[in-house]
Motif scaffolding. Sequence first.
Motif, PDB file in Angstrom:
ATOM      1  N   TYR A 196       0.796  -1.414   0.064  1.00 47.32           N
ATOM      2  CA  TYR A 196       0.076   0.285   0.233  1.00 47.32           C
ATOM      3  C   TYR A 196       0.582   1.188  -0.054  1.00 47.32           C
ATOM      4  N   LEU A 197       1.185   1.750  -1.238  1.00 45.02           N
ATOM      5  CA  LEU A 197       1.663   3.305  -1.260  1.00 45.02           C
ATOM      6  C   LEU A 197       0.713   4.315  -1.219  1.00 45.02           C
ATOM      7  N   CYS A 198       1.069   5.457  -0.349  1.00 39.53           N
ATOM      8  CA  CYS A 198       0.343   6.541  -0.352  1.00 39.53           C
ATOM      9  C   CYS A 198       1.065   7.566  -0.082  1.00 39.53           C
ATOM     10  N   GLY A 199       0.663   9.009  -0.651  1.00 37.05           N
ATOM     11  CA  GLY A 199       1.702  10.121  -0.163  1.00 37.05           C
ATOM     12  C   GLY A 199       1.827  10.812  -1.975  1.00 37.05           C
ATOM     13  N   PRO A 200       2.863  11.797  -1.860  1.00 40.53           N
ATOM     14  CA  PRO A 200       3.242  12.390  -3.127  1.00 40.53           C
ATOM     15  C   PRO A 200       3.280  11.569  -4.186  1.00 40.53           C
ATOM     16  N   LEU A 201       3.011  12.177  -5.529  1.00 42.05           N
ATOM     17  CA  LEU A 201       3.052  12.002  -6.472  1.00 42.05           C
ATOM     18  C   LEU A 201       4.823  11.173  -6.753  1.00 42.05           C
ATOM     19  N   GLY A 202       5.630  11.718  -6.492  1.00 46.36           N
ATOM     20  CA  GLY A 202       7.178  11.913  -6.940  1.00 46.36           C
ATOM     21  C   GLY A 202       7.473   9.565  -5.488  1.00 46.36           C
ATOM     22  N   LEU A 203       6.792  10.024  -4.686  1.00 48.40           N
ATOM     23  CA  LEU A 203       7.331   8.957  -3.520  1.00 48.40           C
ATOM     24  C   LEU A 203       6.528   7.921  -4.702  1.00 48.40           C
ATOM     25  N   VAL A 204       5.792   7.542  -4.861  1.00 48.83           N
ATOM     26  CA  VAL A 204       4.525   6.457  -4.689  1.00 48.83           C
ATOM     27  C   VAL A 204       4.696   6.133  -6.526  1.00 48.83           C
ATOM     28  N   GLU A 205       5.246   6.606  -6.966  1.00 45.99           N
ATOM     29  CA  GLU A 205       5.691   6.958  -8.204  1.00 45.99           C
ATOM     30  C   GLU A 205       7.186   5.460  -8.195  1.00 45.99           C
ATOM     31  N   SER A 206       7.926   6.175  -6.908  1.00 48.39           N
ATOM     32  CA  SER A 206       9.307   5.645  -6.525  1.00 48.39           C
ATOM     33  C   SER A 206       9.713   4.047  -6.727  1.00 48.39           C
ATOM     34  N   ALA A 207       8.265   4.327  -5.234  1.00 50.54           N
ATOM     35  CA  ALA A 207       7.820   2.997  -5.070  1.00 50.54           C
ATOM     36  C   ALA A 207       7.233   1.647  -5.667  1.00 50.54           C
ATOM     37  N   SER A 208       6.443   2.328  -6.399  1.00 52.04           N
ATOM     38  CA  SER A 208       6.398   1.410  -7.421  1.00 52.04           C
ATOM     39  C   SER A 208       6.438   0.705  -8.160  1.00 52.04           C
ATOM     40  N   LYS A 209       7.869   1.883  -9.039  1.00 53.82           N
ATOM     41  CA  LYS A 209       8.991   0.692  -9.891  1.00 53.82           C
ATOM     42  C   LYS A 209       9.666   0.146  -9.130  1.00 53.82           C
ATOM     43  N   ALA A 210      10.170   0.230  -7.791  1.00 50.05           N
ATOM     44  CA  ALA A 210      11.334  -0.583  -6.882  1.00 50.05           C
ATOM     45  C   ALA A 210      10.155  -1.770  -7.205  1.00 50.05           C
ATOM     46  N   LEU A 211       9.111  -1.273  -6.761  1.00 51.95           N
ATOM     47  CA  LEU A 211       8.396  -2.951  -6.147  1.00 51.95           C
ATOM     48  C   LEU A 211       8.187  -3.596  -7.403  1.00 51.95           C
ATOM     49  N   ARG A 212       8.562  -3.371  -8.101  1.00 52.07           N
ATOM     50  CA  ARG A 212       7.794  -3.854  -9.688  1.00 52.07           C
ATOM     51  C   ARG A 212      10.031  -4.735  -9.717  1.00 52.07           C
ATOM     52  N   SER A 213      10.626  -3.794 -10.332  1.00 53.03           N
ATOM     53  CA  SER A 213      11.623  -3.872 -10.340  1.00 53.03           C
ATOM     54  C   SER A 213      12.364  -5.766  -9.249  1.00 53.03           C
ATOM     55  N   LEU A 214      11.939  -5.442  -8.123  1.00 55.68           N
ATOM     56  CA  LEU A 214      11.877  -6.679  -7.681  1.00 55.68           C
ATOM     57  C   LEU A 214      10.830  -7.724  -7.331  1.00 55.68           C
ATOM     58  N   GLY A 215       9.948  -7.341  -8.172  1.00 55.47           N
ATOM     59  CA  GLY A 215       9.391  -8.779  -8.693  1.00 55.47           C
ATOM     60  C   GLY A 215       8.225  -9.214  -8.091  1.00 55.47           C
ATOM     61  N   VAL A 216       7.627  -7.464  -7.409  1.00 54.76           N
ATOM     62  CA  VAL A 216       6.532  -7.455  -6.710  1.00 54.76           C
ATOM     63  C   VAL A 216       5.291  -7.417  -8.012  1.00 54.76           C
ATOM     64  N   PRO A 217       4.333  -8.209  -7.905  1.00 57.25           N
ATOM     65  CA  PRO A 217       3.067  -8.505  -9.676  1.00 57.25           C
ATOM     66  C   PRO A 217       2.492  -7.015  -9.354  1.00 57.25           C
ATOM     67  N   ARG A 218       1.824  -6.231 -10.614  1.00 61.09           N
ATOM     68  CA  ARG A 218       1.510  -5.512 -10.062  1.00 61.09           C
ATOM     69  C   ARG A 218       0.301  -5.532  -9.507  1.00 61.09           C
TER      70      ARG A 218
END
Length: 375
Positions: free
Chosen positions: A215-237
Amino acid sequence: MFHPLHVRAVEQLTDDSAALTLDVPPELRAAYAYAPGQHIALRRTNERGEEIRRTYSLCDPAGAAPETLRVGVRLVERGEFSTYALKELTEGRTVEVLPPTGRFILEPRAGHFAAVVGGSGITPVLSIAATLLKREPEARFCLIRSDRTTASTMFLEEVADLKDRYPDRFQLVTVLSREEQHSGLASGRLDEERLTALLPSLLSAPGIPAMDGWYLCGPLGLVESASKALRSLGVPRSRIHQEIFHADAGGMEGGVAANTLTTTSTSPARPAGLAGPAGSLPAGSVTVSATLAGRGGSWPMDDGESVLETVLRNRADAPYACKGGVCGTCRVRLLSGEVHMDRNYALEPEELDAGYVLACQSHPLTPKVEVDFDA
């Protein structure tokens, strides 16, 4: 519909934020039941006679018939509603409130969940974590939160209480961007590179991809960064849930942050009927048809209007809150025609594939467009 609720308490959290507690009368408690992570829209009329709406996430554990609603409000520079809420809205006064809504939720179940939040993005996640740990003894939760300084951190005591109450099931990681800590992680922003390196060391078991939900919540930059990091670590969308606060959208103020507050896709797939930008249709040549609360109508669109603006001119009860593509309150199903959405931070790809669009961001590309607010 909006109902007037009395302010029971205003609790100062930091120099620029407060928690508002609103009383819910017995006859409205069923209508204001909420799931953990949902938000409410507040409304006022300013001195110029203009209606101002803002959306704020509920931060207390969810209940089926709540006696109170509690939201966190952070002051935003030139934020008309947040300034009013923090400086004028006092105990005993009344504010108009819509029933809870939103799809950034976690219904309690067994599993291992985690969140990455920034600033006032803690508000919906506080409700999610507190509800989950209270109701589900087989659940675990890791909260990774980023704030500027300790003094600017909202809900410090509530988060500390969770850590004390559930020491074996609640993990807290705090990162401060503008203040050094005596222990723990070094200060600095949580960008994609840092998160990619940090997350595996924090969550060795069951492993990043095996987590049951993020669960990602906050400013756009943080949420986008966390989402990209998780996807690169193999987390399903499908296991990544996002809500944006402060996306520079008109009407968003801190708290679904303007807390707003909602599941989002910043690079959505394009379903049938949702087209890219195109030249404007001639003024007066577009008709919008809408079904709302079981009643339908068709109206000509004025030049430059969104679908929501056209409907609001004729149906004042059309639902909306932020008008910025963030909260998702104005979600409709596109039944016929094509539209272009200027921005979307509220709908998942699955919703887009099913034909849902945001009325506040939708501009017709065909002479006739039909939408359903009730779908």
